[in-house]
Motif scaffolding. Structure first.
Motif, PDB file in Angstrom:
ATOM      1  N   LYS A 192       0.831  -1.206   0.000  1.00  0.00           N
ATOM      2  CA  LYS A 192       0.000   0.000   0.000  1.00  0.00           C
ATOM      3  C   LYS A 192       0.869   1.261   0.000  1.00  0.00           C
ATOM      4  O   LYS A 192       0.615   2.210  -0.746  1.00  0.00           O
ATOM      5  N   LEU A 193       1.889   1.240   0.854  1.00  0.00           N
ATOM      6  CA  LEU A 193       2.769   2.400   0.956  1.00  0.00           C
ATOM      7  C   LEU A 193       3.559   2.615  -0.331  1.00  0.00           C
ATOM      8  O   LEU A 193       3.780   3.751  -0.759  1.00  0.00           O
ATOM      9  N   SER A 194       4.001   1.520  -0.937  1.00  0.00           N
ATOM     10  CA  SER A 194       4.800   1.636  -2.156  1.00  0.00           C
ATOM     11  C   SER A 194       3.993   2.179  -3.321  1.00  0.00           C
ATOM     12  O   SER A 194       4.537   2.788  -4.235  1.00  0.00           O
ATOM     13  N   LYS A 195       2.666   1.969  -3.280  1.00  0.00           N
ATOM     14  CA  LYS A 195       1.811   2.467  -4.354  1.00  0.00           C
ATOM     15  C   LYS A 195       1.293   3.882  -4.073  1.00  0.00           C
ATOM     16  O   LYS A 195       0.699   4.502  -4.948  1.00  0.00           O
ATOM     17  N   SER A 196       1.501   4.367  -2.856  1.00  0.00           N
ATOM     18  CA  SER A 196       1.014   5.700  -2.492  1.00  0.00           C
ATOM     19  C   SER A 196       2.087   6.744  -2.756  1.00  0.00           C
ATOM     20  O   SER A 196       3.278   6.439  -2.783  1.00  0.00           O
ATOM     21  N   ASP A 197       1.646   7.979  -2.937  1.00  0.00           N
ATOM     22  CA  ASP A 197       2.621   9.057  -3.106  1.00  0.00           C
ATOM     23  C   ASP A 197       3.009   9.594  -1.739  1.00  0.00           C
ATOM     24  O   ASP A 197       2.256   9.495  -0.765  1.00  0.00           O
ATOM     25  N   MET A 198       4.196  10.145  -1.637  1.00  0.00           N
ATOM     26  CA  MET A 198       4.756  10.575  -0.371  1.00  0.00           C
ATOM     27  C   MET A 198       3.930  11.652   0.339  1.00  0.00           C
ATOM     28  O   MET A 198       3.726  11.573   1.553  1.00  0.00           O
ATOM     29  N   PRO A 199       3.413  12.681  -0.356  1.00  0.00           N
ATOM     30  CA  PRO A 199       2.598  13.682   0.349  1.00  0.00           C
ATOM     31  C   PRO A 199       1.376  13.068   1.041  1.00  0.00           C
ATOM     32  O   PRO A 199       1.022  13.483   2.142  1.00  0.00           O
ATOM     33  N   ARG A 203       0.660  13.314   4.995  1.00  0.00           N
ATOM     34  CA  ARG A 203      -0.584  13.937   5.475  1.00  0.00           C
ATOM     35  C   ARG A 203      -1.291  13.023   6.464  1.00  0.00           C
ATOM     36  O   ARG A 203      -1.845  13.482   7.467  1.00  0.00           O
ATOM     37  N   TYR A 204      -1.277  11.725   6.185  1.00  0.00           N
ATOM     38  CA  TYR A 204      -1.924  10.766   7.080  1.00  0.00           C
ATOM     39  C   TYR A 204      -1.226  10.734   8.430  1.00  0.00           C
ATOM     40  O   TYR A 204      -1.878  10.679   9.482  1.00  0.00           O
ATOM     41  N   ILE A 205       0.104  10.758   8.422  1.00  0.00           N
ATOM     42  CA  ILE A 205       0.857  10.742   9.674  1.00  0.00           C
ATOM     43  C   ILE A 205       0.627  12.031  10.460  1.00  0.00           C
ATOM     44  O   ILE A 205       0.391  12.003  11.674  1.00  0.00           O
ATOM     45  N   VAL A 206       0.678  13.174   9.768  1.00  0.00           N
ATOM     46  CA  VAL A 206       0.485  14.471  10.420  1.00  0.00           C
ATOM     47  C   VAL A 206      -0.897  14.561  11.062  1.00  0.00           C
ATOM     48  O   VAL A 206      -1.066  15.151  12.134  1.00  0.00           O
ATOM     49  N   LYS A 207      -1.890  13.940  10.413  1.00  0.00           N
ATOM     50  CA  LYS A 207      -3.258  13.969  10.934  1.00  0.00           C
ATOM     51  C   LYS A 207      -3.355  13.315  12.313  1.00  0.00           C
ATOM     52  O   LYS A 207      -4.213  13.681  13.124  1.00  0.00           O
ATOM     53  N   ASN A 208      -2.475  12.365  12.595  1.00  0.00           N
ATOM     54  CA  ASN A 208      -2.527  11.642  13.866  1.00  0.00           C
ATOM     55  C   ASN A 208      -1.693  12.287  14.969  1.00  0.00           C
ATOM     56  O   ASN A 208      -1.816  11.908  16.137  1.00  0.00           O
ATOM     57  N   ILE A 209      -0.846  13.245  14.612  1.00  0.00           N
ATOM     58  CA  ILE A 209       0.029  13.868  15.615  1.00  0.00           C
ATOM     59  C   ILE A 209      -0.745  14.632  16.691  1.00  0.00           C
ATOM     60  O   ILE A 209      -0.390  14.548  17.879  1.00  0.00           O
ATOM     61  N   PRO A 210      -1.824  15.390  16.364  1.00  0.00           N
ATOM     62  CA  PRO A 210      -2.568  16.079  17.439  1.00  0.00           C
ATOM     63  C   PRO A 210      -3.103  15.113  18.493  1.00  0.00           C
ATOM     64  O   PRO A 210      -3.112  15.453  19.690  1.00  0.00           O
ATOM     65  N   PHE A 316       7.070   5.703  17.436  1.00  0.00           N
ATOM     66  CA  PHE A 316       6.070   4.633  17.457  1.00  0.00           C
ATOM     67  C   PHE A 316       4.750   5.095  16.845  1.00  0.00           C
ATOM     68  O   PHE A 316       4.016   4.293  16.266  1.00  0.00           O
ATOM     69  N   GLY A 317       4.462   6.400  16.964  1.00  0.00           N
ATOM     70  CA  GLY A 317       3.275   6.936  16.332  1.00  0.00           C
ATOM     71  C   GLY A 317       3.344   6.817  14.821  1.00  0.00           C
ATOM     72  O   GLY A 317       2.354   6.473  14.160  1.00  0.00           O
ATOM     73  N   VAL A 318       4.519   7.090  14.258  1.00  0.00           N
ATOM     74  CA  VAL A 318       4.717   6.949  12.811  1.00  0.00           C
ATOM     75  C   VAL A 318       4.583   5.482  12.399  1.00  0.00           C
ATOM     76  O   VAL A 318       3.918   5.155  11.407  1.00  0.00           O
ATOM     77  N   VAL A 319       5.199   4.593  13.188  1.00  0.00           N
ATOM     78  CA  VAL A 319       5.129   3.155  12.878  1.00  0.00           C
ATOM     79  C   VAL A 319       3.683   2.676  12.900  1.00  0.00           C
ATOM     80  O   VAL A 319       3.230   1.978  11.986  1.00  0.00           O
ATOM     81  N   ILE A 320       2.943   3.063  13.943  1.00  0.00           N
ATOM     82  CA  ILE A 320       1.540   2.655  14.045  1.00  0.00           C
ATOM     83  C   ILE A 320       0.711   3.237  12.908  1.00  0.00           C
ATOM     84  O   ILE A 320      -0.155   2.566  12.335  1.00  0.00           O
ATOM     85  N   SER A 321       0.993   4.501  12.553  1.00  0.00           N
ATOM     86  CA  SER A 321       0.275   5.123  11.427  1.00  0.00           C
ATOM     87  C   SER A 321       0.516   4.350  10.140  1.00  0.00           C
ATOM     88  O   SER A 321      -0.421   4.120   9.353  1.00  0.00           O
ATOM     89  N   LEU A 322       1.755   3.929   9.913  1.00  0.00           N
ATOM     90  CA  LEU A 322       2.074   3.180   8.705  1.00  0.00           C
ATOM     91  C   LEU A 322       1.413   1.800   8.723  1.00  0.00           C
ATOM     92  O   LEU A 322       1.014   1.285   7.669  1.00  0.00           O
ATOM     93  N   LEU A 323       1.304   1.216   9.900  1.00  0.00           N
ATOM     94  CA  LEU A 323       0.669  -0.109  10.005  1.00  0.00           C
ATOM     95  C   LEU A 323      -0.826  -0.069   9.725  1.00  0.00           C
ATOM     96  O   LEU A 323      -1.423  -1.073   9.345  1.00  0.00           O
ATOM     97  N   PHE A 324      -1.436   1.118   9.947  1.00  0.00           N
ATOM     98  CA  PHE A 324      -2.888   1.243   9.735  1.00  0.00           C
ATOM     99  C   PHE A 324      -3.205   2.169   8.569  1.00  0.00           C
ATOM    100  O   PHE A 324      -4.344   2.605   8.439  1.00  0.00           O
ATOM    101  N   TYR A 325      -2.226   2.453   7.742  1.00  0.00           N
ATOM    102  CA  TYR A 325      -2.445   3.358   6.605  1.00  0.00           C
ATOM    103  C   TYR A 325      -3.448   2.749   5.618  1.00  0.00           C
ATOM    104  O   TYR A 325      -3.366   1.574   5.286  1.00  0.00           O
TER     105      TYR A 325
END
Length: 325
Positions: A192-199, A203-210, A316-325
């Motif tokens: 999924k990540l390899s087929k997605s564009d970086m922005p 954006r998905y990771i930034v959305k979870n930071i708050p 770990f927040g980034v890792v979890i975000s990537l696991l549920f992207y």
């Protein structure tokens, strides 16, 4: 000409019986009128209810910015109605802060400067940096959860824009259905990540930071409890809310400067860091009645520990975000 109110016999909000002399419902506080609300009134109510632009807010501005720690000290002394609610203050400030933060990060991501960066070797493609081919694929054949050859297959198929392979097709190519659940899930996320564009990923990771930062508030308060054990934990929660609110306000101005000119932001960022540190020291001094040197020492030590905790949490927040992207 001012529109005359059409009063009702019962409150339209809670149905409480109303007298003709009542301007507002004594039970819920809603205005006694069946006139349709205007757009201007709707906006005014929004700011009044959510941004708390009232006398308490006005009384809070001066001590919040110019007398760090005084608001927290007032709360400790029981003066909790006089000033703005610290939770509401934090929510409003964080809403504005993360709005500008997300815009700033979008711009950085477009320049390959986001939280996750694209591999320079694949800069012409959209594949994330975590999906790259290796020079020696065979040496990784026995690695978990994916072998070197499978890395190569995923990388090539993901970058093939002409064929535009689906996630299912790429999974079938590496026989992902035969792998254990954990390995198969991780491989699916990699695809999924390899087929997605970086922005989009950033954006998905930034959305979870708050959300992450909100949960870090009580953690910082717990650190304060360790340093000032005689104080009640709720007092440290309030102090944490005030300190984070100021830091977010300062950083918001930095994000705005970054939107105007990234070079300006890189030049003045140290100024904002010093301002935040100075605010923390004075706030510690006023809140806990410390000497300036002792306040500086406790700010430095608690800040050092909090930086480590925040760094690990973000990782770990980034890792979890990537696991549920």
């Amino acid at each position: 000409m001012k529109k005359e109110k059409r009063k009702t016999k019962n409150c339209l909000n809670c149905e409480f019986p109303l007298k003709s002399t009542f301007e507002y419902c004594p039970q819920c506080g809603q205005e006694n009128t069946d006139n349709q609300i205007s757009f201007g009134k709707l906006i005014k109510d929004f700011f009044a209810n959510y941004f708390s632009l009232d006398s308490r807010f006005g009384r809070s501005v001066h001590p919040f910015f110019l007398k760090p720690g005084i608001l927290t000290r007032a709360f400790m002394e029981g003066k909790r109605v006089k000033y703005a609610n610290p939770i509401r203050l934090y929510l409003v400030v964080s809403l504005i802060h993360f709005f500008f933060f997300s815009i700033n990060m979008d711009g950085k991501s477009d320049k390959n400067e986001g939280i996750i960066k694209q591999s320079t070797s694949d800069s012409s493609d959209n594949a994330p940096a975590i999906v790259t081919e290796t020079d020696d694929l065979d040496s990784l054949d026995n690695s978990w959860p994916i072998s070197g050859k499978e890395w190569g297959i995923i990388s090539r198929m993901s970058r093939d824009k002409a064929a535009d392979y689906s996630i299912r097709q790429i999974e079938d190519s590496i026989h992902n259905e035969l792998k254990p659940f954990a390995a198969a899930y991780i491989n699916r996320q990699i695809i999924k990540l390899s087929k997605s564009d970086m922005p989009a990923i950033n954006r998905y990771i930034v959305k979870n930071i708050p959300i992450l930062m909100f949960f870090l508030l009580p953690v910082y308060a717990l650190l304060l409890k360790v340093f000032f054990s005689k104080r009640l934990y709720i007092n440290h929660i309030i102090h944490s809310l005030h300190l984070h609110s100021f830091a977010f306000i300062a950083l918001t101005f930095l994000w705005i400067i970054g939107l105007i000119s990234s070079s300006w932001a890189d030049t003045v960022d140290i100024v904002f860091l010093i301002a935040i540190m100075g605010y923390l020291v004075i706030s510690f001094k006023n809140t806990y009645q410390l000497s300036l040197m002792k306040a500086f020492y406790k700010v430095f030590l608690s800040g050092f520990l909090y930086t480590i905790i925040m760094g690990l949490s973000l990782f770990f927040g980034v890792v979890i975000s990537l696991l549920f992207y």
